[in-house]
Design an enzyme around this catalytic site. Structure first.
Site, PDB file in Angstrom:
ATOM      1  N   HIS A  67       0.846  -1.211   0.000  1.00  0.00           N
ATOM      2  CA  HIS A  67       0.000   0.000   0.000  1.00  0.00           C
ATOM      3  C   HIS A  67       0.875   1.251   0.000  1.00  0.00           C
ATOM      4  O   HIS A  67       1.120   1.825   1.059  1.00  0.00           O
ATOM      5  CB  HIS A  67      -0.917   0.016   1.221  1.00  0.00           C
ATOM      6  CG  HIS A  67      -2.060   0.979   1.099  1.00  0.00           C
ATOM      7  ND1 HIS A  67      -1.997   2.281   1.532  1.00  0.00           N
ATOM      8  CD2 HIS A  67      -3.290   0.825   0.579  1.00  0.00           C
ATOM      9  CE1 HIS A  67      -3.154   2.879   1.308  1.00  0.00           C
ATOM     10  NE2 HIS A  67      -3.951   2.014   0.733  1.00  0.00           N
ATOM     11  N   MET A  68       1.344   1.665  -0.998  1.00  0.00           N
ATOM     12  CA  MET A  68       1.290   1.244  -2.391  1.00  0.00           C
ATOM     13  C   MET A  68       2.707   0.819  -2.780  1.00  0.00           C
ATOM     14  O   MET A  68       3.656   1.427  -2.313  1.00  0.00           O
ATOM     15  CB  MET A  68       0.840   2.371  -3.317  1.00  0.00           C
ATOM     16  CG  MET A  68      -0.494   2.987  -2.992  1.00  0.00           C
ATOM     17  SD  MET A  68      -1.780   1.767  -3.321  1.00  0.00           S
ATOM     18  CE  MET A  68      -3.165   2.547  -2.583  1.00  0.00           C
TER      19      MET A  68
END
Length: 181
Positions: A67-68
């Protein structure tokens, strides 16, 4: 409620003398391992029902790789979880609900206003705005990195029926309101 109306100025908090460190926090709330979202609690005021704590965000967080990818951003839901854990700590430390365990009852008016990345210190400030012993609490919360607000909203905490869960067999874990060893 908005960033223009801070509960407390995060820059006035004394991070050098915590009121509670991780081992103290663990005595009052059941979250463990990857879901523990508090590093320390640094302020509480029973007259205003206000509490402040923080989470030092590291490269080892469970969400960093996904993420991410290449741009690790702390998920907003984790910021909300940190605020809920701080509220739960305050409620349990001061026996505001009269229950063994506090659970997440809901979120209202949540807004994300900035990013949190590994290396940041997420400062969380809560103010209980409604306490109904045995029923629920409502807390206003704000999360900061430095002096900038990154998340704010309201959360609801409710008593978890620990004994009923144990009796039904759903609470078989020793971590459900019991020993963590």
């Amino acid at each position: 409620m908005s960033a223009k109306d801070p509960i407390l100025d995060p820059l006035t908090l004394d991070f050098e003398r915590p009121l509670a460190r991780l081992e103290d926090i663990r005595k009052l709330i059941p979250q463990r391992d990857a879901i523990e979202q508090l590093t320390a609690v640094v302020y509480e005021n029973l007259e205003t029902n206000t509490v402040a704590g923080y989470r030092d965000v590291t490269d080892g967080e469970f969400w960093v790789s996904g993420h991410m990818p290449g741009l690790p951003l702390m998920p907003g839901v984790i910021m909300c979880e940190a605020a809920a854990q701080l509220a739960s700590f305050f409620v349990q430390r001061n026996d505001l609900l009269g229950c063994e365990m506090v659970g997440f009852g809901g979120l209202d008016e949540v807004r994300f206003r900035g990013t949190v990345v590994p290396g940041d210190r997420l400062v969380i400030i809560n103010q209980m705005i409604q306490v109904r012993r045995g029923r629920m609490i409502r807390a206003r919360f704000q999360c900061f990195v430095g002096s900038g607000i990154v998340c704010e909203g309201q959360l609801i905490g409710v008593p978890i029926p620990v004994e009923a869960l144990r009796a039904s067999g759903l609470g078989g874990s020793t971590r459900l309101g019991g020993s963590t060893t």
